[in-house]
Design an enzyme around this catalytic site. Sequence first.
Site, PDB file in Angstrom:
ATOM      1  N   ASN A  58      29.718 -19.480  -3.491  1.00 46.97           N
ATOM      2  CA  ASN A  58      30.621 -20.592  -3.201  1.00 46.97           C
ATOM      3  C   ASN A  58      30.372 -21.713  -2.124  1.00 46.97           C
ATOM      4  O   ASN A  58      30.560 -22.945  -2.612  1.00 46.97           O
ATOM      5  CB  ASN A  58      32.009 -19.993  -3.303  1.00 46.97           C
ATOM      6  N   HIS A  91       0.851  -1.194   0.074  1.00 48.52           N
ATOM      7  CA  HIS A  91       0.028   0.092   0.096  1.00 48.52           C
ATOM      8  C   HIS A  91       0.710   1.407  -0.152  1.00 48.52           C
ATOM      9  O   HIS A  91       0.522   2.175  -0.894  1.00 48.52           O
ATOM     10  CB  HIS A  91      -0.968  -0.098   1.049  1.00 48.52           C
ATOM     11  N   GLU A 146      -1.634  -5.724  -3.752  1.00 49.55           N
ATOM     12  CA  GLU A 146      -2.677  -5.283  -2.494  1.00 49.55           C
ATOM     13  C   GLU A 146      -3.796  -6.292  -2.822  1.00 49.55           C
ATOM     14  O   GLU A 146      -4.285  -7.025  -1.775  1.00 49.55           O
ATOM     15  CB  GLU A 146      -3.102  -3.936  -2.786  1.00 49.55           C
TER      16      GLU A 146
END
Length: 682
Positions: A406, A49, A71
Amino acid sequence: MCKLYDSPEFIRAFLDEVDEQLELFEKNILNLERDPNDEIIRALFRIAHTLKGSSAAVGFEKMKTLTHKMEDVLDRIRTGKIKVTKPLIDVLFRCLDELKTLKEEFSSKGNNIKTDITLTLSELHKYISGDQLLKKTVGAEINKEFKLDLEQQIQIQQAVASGLNVFVCEVKIKKDCVMKAVRAFLILNFLNQLGTVIKSEPDMTDMNDNIDVESISYLLITEFDKEQLKVKVLDRMLEIESFNADLFDLSLIQSQSDNGCNVTKDSGYEKQNTNEIRNKTNQTVRVDIGRLEKMMEMVGELVIEKSRISQIVSLLHERYSSDNSFEDLEEISNQISRITNELQELVLKVRMLPIKQLFSRIPRLVRDLADSLHKEIELVIEGEDTELDKTIIEDLADPLVHLIRNAADHGIEAPDERLKAGKNPKGTIRVNAYHQENQFILVVQDDGRGINLNKVKEVALKKGIISRQESDLLNDKEVLELIFKPGFSTSQSISDISGRGVGMDIVRNNINKLNGVIEVETKEWEGTKFIIKLPLTLAILNGLLIRINNEIYAIPVSNVIEIVRLNEKEIKKIKNQDVVIIRERTISLIWLHDYFKVRRNIRNKNIVIVILGIAEKRFGLVVDELIGNQEIVVKNFGSYIGKLDIFSGATILGDGNVACILDVAGIVKTTAFKKSYDKEFA
């Protein structure tokens, strides 16, 4: 649409707010996946919102449209009409990625947005159109009293303060209109083109296409006046029996606040949280980073003058110690020194940010990596509140991401492999940050398979990074340093996660740039630990002052590993390179005397060696004399001199003289040692 908020200051504030909200959104999606609860759902709804409101304010239509649709979906989650599932979480993450892309594009191109959000909107629409639980019907009687939540009230107050109009638009749809709900949505969309509809009665988000509604009220924020609004609506919209717009009675906001109407029965958390946000807002202010840089620069000048005053007072002490006025001068000097130190500490703290803003990216990264690699990975983050200079945090992002990737790809084993090794099928990546003396320490550790040193040597041989003869001479630490070489990778194949041999090279280069050092500890089948040490800030450093041939130079203390005094007879030669053995480790020596073309000072049998570290490299710098530690303010050489390879800048000493600051990475690249080093290891 709206041109009122297109000033650079407002746009910057908007982009900052979007960054903050997206960070919160990501955090809450991850929390929602782990533990779906009302509190998290409400938080996500508030964020969507807020983004919708702020994007509408700057006329950012695509972001407004996307967040509006988000929303809708979040509201259905909130009301229990949609269950939280993994596909739904994935869609929310796609929305997050889309919003980040939109933000970046808006930041660079303004409203000339090319990103196509149609697919994402379509994904969201599936959740809305598939809603089969909507059973609520709406009667013909319209409740014209808008019950606003606190955010909506604030939105209205801000709009009024900015000179916008807030109207209650009452629309009656013709009785013979076949699809009244659809017509109501069309009117809503058109009003959103003229401004922002922040509320409707009945609530449009709870209506389906089959509801028979004849009259509906919209609460609209717009730049148009009443008559303009009426003309535009009646001119463009069909099947409307009447349209009336009245200014919203602002006294209702106060009334609702007093009566607690804005707080729903289950929104105690919302009220508390919003009050906290409001209190924080009142206590903080956004400051342009350029102003902070300027302030830091001026504090740096003060630090230099403080050192000069202290030094002059010290020189005058013997001459005028019996003079009463000198005591006053000494007291003033101490007072200036104390105030300058406090001011310096304060400004440094202003530039400091919690590392959590960087760490907040890790959970999503680990989640996606675990999914992609079909591994189970638990992430443990510690030290989120540890603070670091903002500029360093930004440069630390890439190394952290590569170390995590990694660890997930090469370190953590697949679940069945871990079970065979007697381990928990779920691997752990632990990220920790803390302060140690004047340094920031970042540790990335996994409990995976560790680094096989023999395999590293084999790969380095195969790729021509080292020769067979050189490989026989390397100790374990030197073998580990090979993983930072460009092009080095133990992966058999190239994937979108690893295999190209660039990740660790990026880690090394970025740590070099930050005057930091990196250490690696590994034990096969138990895991690997990377330890990164960085200065807290790059603007004012702790410097070690040394002398070479009567000239004083400064070295950042963060690069100093240790200082040793050795007899000159302990210097050995390997391939014409001076080296010393310290705790069974061969350390190459650098004589800057040779680079400066001055005579080596070996009048004393004992030589002073400053062991320096930059990223994974270690070497010894031979100096003529150690002078001591001092705070140094880094000054760039400017365009007239340009960049010098072995100097990162200069500083002004207490006696007013200028001392060059040695660039440890630049020394490695520039001196004769580089040629030897590259020949050996490149």
